[in-house]
Design a protein around this motif. Sequence first.
Motif, PDB file in Angstrom:
ATOM      1  N   LYS B 492     -22.364 -41.831   0.603  1.00  5.77           N
ATOM      2  CA  LYS B 492     -23.785 -42.383   1.303  1.00  5.77           C
ATOM      3  C   LYS B 492     -23.895 -41.821   2.687  1.00  5.77           C
ATOM      4  N   SER B 493     -23.019 -41.645   3.499  1.00  3.89           N
ATOM      5  CA  SER B 493     -23.344 -41.030   4.725  1.00  3.89           C
ATOM      6  C   SER B 493     -23.410 -39.550   4.824  1.00  3.89           C
ATOM      7  N   LYS B 494     -22.735 -38.929   3.694  1.00  8.20           N
ATOM      8  CA  LYS B 494     -23.043 -37.418   3.587  1.00  8.20           C
ATOM      9  C   LYS B 494     -24.457 -37.320   3.117  1.00  8.20           C
ATOM     10  N   MET B 495     -24.856 -37.906   2.100  1.00  5.02           N
ATOM     11  CA  MET B 495     -26.386 -37.991   1.711  1.00  5.02           C
ATOM     12  C   MET B 495     -27.172 -38.175   2.906  1.00  5.02           C
ATOM     13  N   SER B 496     -27.132 -39.142   3.537  1.00  3.95           N
ATOM     14  CA  SER B 496     -28.140 -39.293   4.588  1.00  3.95           C
ATOM     15  C   SER B 496     -27.962 -38.454   5.799  1.00  3.95           C
ATOM     16  N   LYS B 497     -26.751 -37.700   5.888  1.00  2.00           N
ATOM     17  CA  LYS B 497     -26.687 -36.487   6.810  1.00  2.00           C
ATOM     18  C   LYS B 497     -27.445 -35.282   6.151  1.00  2.00           C
ATOM     19  N   ASN B 498     -27.107 -35.233   4.832  1.00  2.00           N
ATOM     20  CA  ASN B 498     -27.980 -33.921   4.233  1.00  2.00           C
ATOM     21  C   ASN B 498     -29.581 -34.269   4.401  1.00  2.00           C
ATOM     22  N   LEU B 499     -29.962 -35.344   4.228  1.00  2.45           N
ATOM     23  CA  LEU B 499     -31.303 -35.726   4.138  1.00  2.45           C
ATOM     24  C   LEU B 499     -31.794 -35.321   5.693  1.00  2.45           C
ATOM     25  N   GLU B 500     -31.249 -35.687   6.805  1.00  4.05           N
ATOM     26  CA  GLU B 500     -31.676 -35.563   7.963  1.00  4.05           C
ATOM     27  C   GLU B 500     -31.766 -34.131   8.294  1.00  4.05           C
ATOM     28  N   LYS B 501     -30.818 -33.252   7.690  1.00  4.16           N
ATOM     29  CA  LYS B 501     -30.655 -32.089   8.125  1.00  4.16           C
ATOM     30  C   LYS B 501     -31.943 -31.279   7.520  1.00  4.16           C
ATOM     31  N   LYS B 502     -32.351 -31.752   6.131  1.00  2.00           N
ATOM     32  CA  LYS B 502     -33.399 -31.301   5.473  1.00  2.00           C
ATOM     33  C   LYS B 502     -34.812 -31.584   6.168  1.00  2.00           C
ATOM     34  N   ASP B 509     -36.781 -26.450   3.674  1.00  2.00           N
ATOM     35  CA  ASP B 509     -36.775 -26.844   2.184  1.00  2.00           C
ATOM     36  C   ASP B 509     -36.610 -25.940   0.930  1.00  2.00           C
ATOM     37  N   ASP B 510     -37.346 -25.030   0.994  1.00  2.00           N
ATOM     38  CA  ASP B 510     -37.491 -24.089  -0.053  1.00  2.00           C
ATOM     39  C   ASP B 510     -36.266 -23.290  -0.459  1.00  2.00           C
ATOM     40  N   ALA B 511     -35.614 -22.938   0.708  1.00  2.00           N
ATOM     41  CA  ALA B 511     -34.380 -22.429   0.778  1.00  2.00           C
ATOM     42  C   ALA B 511     -33.120 -23.246  -0.057  1.00  2.00           C
ATOM     43  N   LEU B 512     -33.335 -24.575   0.223  1.00  2.00           N
ATOM     44  CA  LEU B 512     -32.318 -25.199  -0.426  1.00  2.00           C
ATOM     45  C   LEU B 512     -32.641 -25.579  -1.856  1.00  2.00           C
ATOM     46  N   VAL B 513     -33.810 -25.747  -1.993  1.00  2.00           N
ATOM     47  CA  VAL B 513     -33.925 -25.725  -3.400  1.00  2.00           C
ATOM     48  C   VAL B 513     -33.659 -24.551  -4.291  1.00  2.00           C
ATOM     49  N   ASP B 514     -33.812 -23.469  -3.695  1.00  2.00           N
ATOM     50  CA  ASP B 514     -33.314 -22.299  -4.526  1.00  2.00           C
ATOM     51  C   ASP B 514     -31.778 -22.217  -4.603  1.00  2.00           C
ATOM     52  N   LEU B 515     -31.235 -22.511  -3.465  1.00  2.00           N
ATOM     53  CA  LEU B 515     -29.837 -22.622  -3.395  1.00  2.00           C
ATOM     54  C   LEU B 515     -29.367 -23.532  -4.723  1.00  2.00           C
ATOM     55  N   ASP B 523     -21.148 -26.495  -3.546  1.00  2.00           N
ATOM     56  CA  ASP B 523     -21.757 -26.311  -2.534  1.00  2.00           C
ATOM     57  C   ASP B 523     -22.900 -27.181  -2.179  1.00  2.00           C
ATOM     58  N   ASN B 524     -23.732 -27.509  -2.934  1.00  2.00           N
ATOM     59  CA  ASN B 524     -24.753 -28.377  -2.622  1.00  2.00           C
ATOM     60  C   ASN B 524     -24.677 -29.809  -3.003  1.00  2.00           C
ATOM     61  N   LEU B 525     -23.385 -30.187  -3.151  1.00  2.00           N
ATOM     62  CA  LEU B 525     -22.940 -31.432  -3.573  1.00  2.00           C
ATOM     63  C   LEU B 525     -23.527 -32.547  -2.712  1.00  2.00           C
ATOM     64  N   TYR B 526     -23.994 -33.539  -2.865  1.00  2.00           N
ATOM     65  CA  TYR B 526     -24.636 -34.752  -2.231  1.00  2.00           C
ATOM     66  C   TYR B 526     -25.623 -34.213  -1.369  1.00  2.00           C
ATOM     67  N   SER B 527     -26.442 -32.968  -1.817  1.00  2.00           N
ATOM     68  CA  SER B 527     -27.674 -32.761  -1.099  1.00  2.00           C
ATOM     69  C   SER B 527     -28.843 -32.952  -1.690  1.00  2.00           C
ATOM     70  N   PRO B 528     -30.112 -33.135  -1.313  1.00  2.00           N
ATOM     71  CA  PRO B 528     -31.196 -33.604  -1.879  1.00  2.00           C
ATOM     72  C   PRO B 528     -31.450 -32.514  -2.956  1.00  2.00           C
ATOM     73  N   LEU B 529     -32.095 -33.154  -3.925  1.00  2.00           N
ATOM     74  CA  LEU B 529     -32.734 -32.070  -5.033  1.00  2.00           C
ATOM     75  C   LEU B 529     -34.243 -32.277  -5.056  1.00  2.00           C
ATOM     76  N   PHE B 530     -34.825 -32.931  -3.814  1.00  2.00           N
ATOM     77  CA  PHE B 530     -36.378 -33.029  -4.015  1.00  2.00           C
ATOM     78  C   PHE B 530     -36.890 -32.236  -2.802  1.00  2.00           C
ATOM     79  N   ARG B 531     -38.241 -32.247  -2.834  1.00  2.00           N
ATOM     80  CA  ARG B 531     -38.624 -31.588  -1.570  1.00  2.00           C
ATOM     81  C   ARG B 531     -39.276 -32.651  -0.672  1.00  2.00           C
ATOM     82  N   ASN B 532     -39.814 -33.982  -1.432  1.00  2.00           N
ATOM     83  CA  ASN B 532     -40.000 -35.113  -0.609  1.00  2.00           C
ATOM     84  C   ASN B 532     -39.623 -36.241  -1.409  1.00  2.00           C
TER      85      ASN B 532
END
Lengths: 374, 659
Positions: B492-502, B509-515, B523-532
């Motif tokens: 959970k904390s990883k996810m919220s950290k990733n969200l903050e980063k985003k 955001d576009d770079a991450l979506v491509d990633l 690599d992108n485990l627990y990172s957001p899959l959305f733009r918004n």
Amino acid sequence: MFQETALSGQITFFQKLRSLDYILLFCLLILGLVSSLSMYSTEGGEVLYHTKSHVIRFIVFFSMMLIFSFVNLKLWHSIGYIFYFVVLCLLIWASLYGVKASGSQRWVDLYFINLQPSELMKVAIIMCFAKFYHRTQIHLVNSFKNIIVPMVVLILPILLVVSQPDLGTSILIGLSGLVVLWLSGVNVKYFIYSSLILLISLPFLISFLKPYQKLRILTFFNPDRDPLGVGYQIIQSKIAVGSGGLSGKGFLKGTQSYLDFLPEKHTDFIFTLFSEEHGFIGSVLLLFLYAIIIYRTAKIGASARSFFGKLFCYGFASSIFIYVTVNMSMVLGLLPIVGSPLPIMSYGGSSMLATMIGFSVVMSTKIYQKQIIA
Amino acid sequence: MISGGTDTSYRKQSVVGRRMFILSAAKFVVFGGIIAQLFSLQINQNKKYLTLSDKNRLREWKLPPIRGDFQDFFGNTIAGNLKVYQLHIIPEQVENFNNLIIRVKDILELDQKTFNKIIKKKNSQKPWETLIISENLSWDQFVKINFYLHELSGVKPVLSVARNYPYNENYTHLLGYVAQASQNDLANNDEIKKKHVPGLRVGKIGLERSLENDLIGMNGVQRYEVNAYGKRIKQIDHIEGQKGKSIRLTVDTKIQQKCNDLLKDKAGSISVMDIYTGDILAMHSSPSFDPNLFLYGISYENWEAIKSDPKKPLINRSITGLYPPGSTIKPIVALSALENNVISPYFKVNCSGKIEMYGQTYNCWKKKGHGVVNLRDALKVSCDTFFYEMSRRLGVDRLNETAKKFGLGNKVFNNIFNEEKAGLVPSTEWKKNALGRGWVLGETLITGIGQGYIQTTPLQLCLMTAQLANGGFKINPKLIVNKDDLTFEDIKSKMSKNLEKKIQGPDFDDALVDLGMSSSKDDNLYSPLFRNQENVKFVLEAMFASTNEARGTSFSSRIEDKKYQFAGKTGTSQVKRITEAQRELDLDISQIPYEDRDHALYIAFGPYKNPRYAMSVFIEHGGSGGSTAAPMAKKLFKVVIDRHEEREKFKQKNINFIA
């Protein structure tokens, strides 16, 4: 000469008893004991059929040898030819009506014993030649007649034995005969000629060999050719001997023989078993025992006044040497596998009988060493 | 001598003496040669021949390794080893084998076929080799044999171990089963080849197969002295084997059993997943079969029954069953449209029951139509017309991107299951490459309601739901508990950290979506899959409405208790195209042949306030999702949530417990 003949006639029983070669007798007894123990070991430390009959045979034939030792050498001389002919007849009988076993017809059923005449021939040929050359003057030894007759005498039994088929024994008979011929002064050139002829006719002779005999010779030169077939015996024998090491695996502890990896361990490969259990030291001691026996036999020959006695002892000593050499070389992988027993050690009544008859004559020569046979 | 005189006699003696001397010298040399050979063999090459001699006499027998266990999350054994009673005979040690075997046959009441098999086996092996009369005696048989043992000399009742699946058909598709190693198994797995002993059981499918190398264990070794014929003489050495690794799974047997009960007599699949840790709590495919049947070679009757069952029990529907997702794809279509700003949440469509586009009529599932609907309503009532229009504006390629990101069209596990299928999310490029034809715009429309080319596995739908429910973050679905697994809090904390980063990252955001599309899973485990994230929240809220508001498609399956309250989306996917005439008939489900009935689907997550679990229910030819699949989810949710407390308690208690 007359004096001496008269003298010998006067030997008392105790004198005879005293003049026996006790060292030789002792060595034979030791050999008998060693062979009985080895037989006991082949049966995994139990007294079973082979051990029992080997011990009984040794006791019977050894006693017989002692008794026959007191037979006058003259008598041995006089039956020299007859003995040969009787054995030759037995050989013919064997090839006509003999008992068949494992593919060869070597035995004569005498109701109380299955006799293998080819074994007796090994001694008979020496006795026969000893008598023949005893009677032949030195300058006539190399005459045409005196070359041809022994040749025929020698080749007849060899052919009979080869046809049994028993390559091993026929080679041993041949070698025993040739040694006596050579000792008695046959010109070296004849040996050279005949070996040349043999060499030339070798390919021809080989074509007469049975397929299994050819295979054995081929295998000898390359045992790995067929490790589970014919090469198996040589390989397993060498493994047994080699694994014995300096002092051996110990009595009754030869794994190769105990676990049945050794073929023919009662007969031709008895030395392998002995060597595995007693190692290099034991093997050399056994060889030494044979050396003493050969030496004592030859020594009796050296001090014999009669040419018959001398030639027989020399010839018999040499053939014992040949048997031992051929057998050991075979199991150590120095010669191809041909059936050849180790005197006294190997299981086999006829071989033991023949050897003991031989020693009777040797002992008789010792007792009557001063006697001259006319 | 009488004629020869002393001269010849002397000459003769000297010749023989001389020659004997030469011969004696030769004898010395020859004996020397023999001694040299003895020396060479026994002293120089002793080591070599000793080795050869040992090779001759010592032989090793590998004992079968003991297979590692499978445990569920709570440490209950779900695949273990059972003590079995076997009957062995060594024919050589039996005085009269024929009498004995007939006596044994009578006692055990063996049928003639089994008896003949035993006789055949006996004739094919060496007399000193153990003959296995029975690999698995029943207790009654074992007792009977022991009762008569005094008159059956040579018969040995033996205690052995065999694989056992205590929950029978419950875990079959997940665990797979073991059976005798085949030539193929030996050729394909070196570990099996190395450890193989006659009668070794190896995994054939499922986790038993994929984790074979961990499970198999180490052989014990018995070293025997043997004779030239291979007969054992005595035991020299015994080395204990090592049991294979025990593997603890994330599954909960109670939930798995509930899934099995729910799917009884139906063909289908239920998967339950922790939406943060990715732990799979249950994954069941129905109909199933008893894997214990395969242990001693399945009988012909049983095999035929399994093989010819029209519901195909051998198929693991959860990961290999490919079905059109139907309306369960709608949350993703909606999300994709929002993410790509194709529509706003206030966009409205008037549904009249059908829509004419590109010269064709596209029907809504509701003939009368839904009237004017916005996006939230469209999800709630599953209005097809709305989704036709929205998909048309979205386009298939943008939909493909979002769907793939959320786990559709990709294998859920990396290499655990050989048979796992990736499914298919179509795109224009895919069609050109695979079918050689251009994309037809009409196909976008039916893709938007989860029909047409699109095919997903039930587990993919579960993963998709989980990744929506956790707020739109990538998770790692897993079946096996590892020491270094992250806890719920860590994730959970990883996810919220990733969200903050985003949020902070400028053009992140576009770079991450491509990633997300291209890079590997971790690599992108627990990172957001959305733009918004608002878009995700909007979709989740609409799913809540679908279950918990009147007119929602699964309203009748709602639970009002907040503790169990869940949100979901129904799906009813067509198996074949329905003609206009059939549509008019409006047949009742029982009037349609089984194979032509629709598949019923339902995806759900809950509890709604603080979601933890996602599930997908799939009933093959089950009719409509709302009437068949959703009620099951309701029943299951109660169990899942109740078990949640147990699970948390267990985690607390066994913070260091790793099987």
